[in-house]
Design an enzyme around this catalytic site. Structure first.
Site, PDB file in Angstrom:
ATOM      1  N   GLU A 170      -1.888  -5.227   0.241  1.00 55.35           N
ATOM      2  CA  GLU A 170      -1.579  -3.650   0.111  1.00 55.35           C
ATOM      3  C   GLU A 170      -1.846  -3.291   1.556  1.00 55.35           C
ATOM      4  OE1 GLU A 170      -2.404  -1.329  -3.010  1.00 55.35           O
ATOM      5  OE2 GLU A 170      -2.382   0.348  -1.780  1.00 55.35           O
ATOM      6  N   GLU A 175      -2.287   7.704   3.860  1.00 55.57           N
ATOM      7  CA  GLU A 175      -2.423   8.326   2.658  1.00 55.57           C
ATOM      8  C   GLU A 175      -3.334   9.809   2.987  1.00 55.57           C
ATOM      9  OE1 GLU A 175      -3.574   5.786  -1.150  1.00 55.57           O
ATOM     10  OE2 GLU A 175      -4.539   5.092   0.530  1.00 55.57           O
TER      11      GLU A 175
END
Length: 420
Positions: A170, A175
């Site tokens: 990932e 974020e």
């Protein structure tokens, strides 16, 4: 990163091949499950590029040839939202933006892990529609603000249905959690370094500026054994297998894209009385320019010879030279939309940021800096704007192995190039 994303922890590891094989995820399926990852992507990804500028009528849904919209809640991370289908929470605004809206509502009487859902939002991915291995992956976005908000732009390996998470890998390009309005995070997760063990770093705007106040470009430049993160062209971290302490590097393969706006969860915490709704993640564009070694075209110049990476080496600092054209990957260059020239997953770079006549050129990790920007003119010049100088064959020497450099533009034959 002190508090990395916990989304998908345990859940993806338990996904079955049958679940992955479904073309889309419906309300009855497990929340945050990844839909079909077509096996053909591993072949097609090398030459693929992706761009969505979200042009269309206000209120219309995203382009279904590029994105699919996921539905459901997420018990594993204790998020509070239900991801809805269609254009209920993800729609174009008619001004060239995708708007993902988190609302404090539940018109569909959706049920979440904690009972009747309190919030709705949206999550989109490109699995089965687009994937890439290596290149520049970027999104220009304006993020929401407020306690409990959790926008993200990230990627998962297309083999997740076969190997599970975190073996799939990932890459979190960006974020943000609402209690950190000036800070974003970039992280990688893989086998032995997932969840709270994810490896990454944070980037903060100067002077206490909030990311929600303006659009910013969040990007990774991704090559074999290297991922570099930047915000508005400023590089803030680079990760390689050397950072993993002997654990497996899970990022030399195709990945697909994900955009979502979560509400609440273990990391951001839940909204409170200070959180205003609705909140919006506004996406101006998403672009992927692949830099895989199998894409690109030759650049020919003096005596009909080619721009070549010495020894076909993808190592930082590999010399760039003139050589007989031979069709190898060391001579396949991509003119990227961000102004870079790419081969072997890396960028044509003026050594040590030089601007003087005679500064040599080399291959280096793409970082968005001015010494990696080039303009290919209609007259056949390849110009570095920072130096205002041209790509030049040293000494007008057409022998194999002659190093390339930058020099004041003169229109001479050793500065003329044909791309493709």
């Amino acid at each position: 990163m002190d508090s990395p994303r916990l989304l998908r922890r345990c859940l993806f590891a338990a996904l079955s091949a049958a679940l992955i094989a479904s073309a889309a995820i419906g309300p009855a399926d497990a929340a945050d499950a990844a839909p079909k990852a077509a096996s053909s992507e591993k072949v097609a990804a090398a030459a693929a590029t992706f761009s969505d500028t979200f042009d269309g009528a206000a209120g219309s849904a995203v382009d279904s040839s590029k994105w699919q919209v996921e539905t459901g809640d997420n018990v594993n991370n204790h998020e509070r939202q239900y991801y809805t289908s269609g254009n209920n929470n993800a729609a174009l605004d008619g001004q060239g933006h995708l708007v993902i809206t988190a609302r404090k509502d539940n018109p569909g009487n959706y049920q979440c892990w904690y009972g009747r859902c309190e919030y709705t939002s949206a999550r989109l991915n490109t699995s089965g529609k687009f994937s890439a291995a290596y290149g520049r992956v970027e999104a220009r976005m304006k993020i929401p603000r407020g306690q409990g908000m959790w926008p993200a732009f990230w990627m998962l390996g297309t083999d997740i249905g076969q190997v599970g998470w975190p073996n799939s890998g990932e890459i979190d390009v960006m974020e943000n959690v609402g209690f950190e309005p000036s800070t974003i995070h970039g992280t990688i997760h893989g086998p032995g370094y997932s969840g709270t063990g994810g490896i990454g770093a944070a980037y903060s705007l100067p002077g206490g500026q909030a990311f929600a106040d303006a659009f910013h470009t969040f990007a990774v430049d991704w090559a074999p054994d290297s991922i570099t993160w930047s915000v508005d062209g400023t590089v803030y971290q680079r990760r390689t297998p050397a950072d993993l302490g002997g654990k497996t590097w899970a990022f030399n393969k195709p990945f697909f894209l994900i955009l979502n706006l979560a509400v609440g969860g273990y990391w951001p915490g839940d909204p409170n009385s200070s959180t205003a709704f609705p909140q919006q993640l506004v996406v101006d564009d998403v672009k992927v320019t692949t830099g895989d070694s199998s894409s690109g075209a030759p650049i020919t110049g003096l005596a009909g010879k080619c721009v070549d990476v010495a020894g076909s080496s993808s190592a930082n600092g590999a010399p760039v030279q003139l050589y007989d054209c031979n069709g190898t990957t060391a001579q396949k260059w991509t003119v990227a939309s961000d102004g870079t020239l790419r081969a072997l997953g890396k960028c044509l770079d003026v050594t040590e940021n030089g601007t003087a006549d005679g500064s040599t050129v080399q291959l280096w990790d793409c970082g968005g800096s001015a010494n990696q920007k080039w303009v290919v003119t209609a007259a056949g010049d390849i110009v570095n704007p920072q130096a205002n100088k041209c790509l030049d064959v040293t000494g007008n020497n057409s022998a194999n192995g002659t190093r390339l450099q930058i020099w004041s533009c003169s229109g001479a034959a050793n500065q003329k190039w044909k791309v493709g």
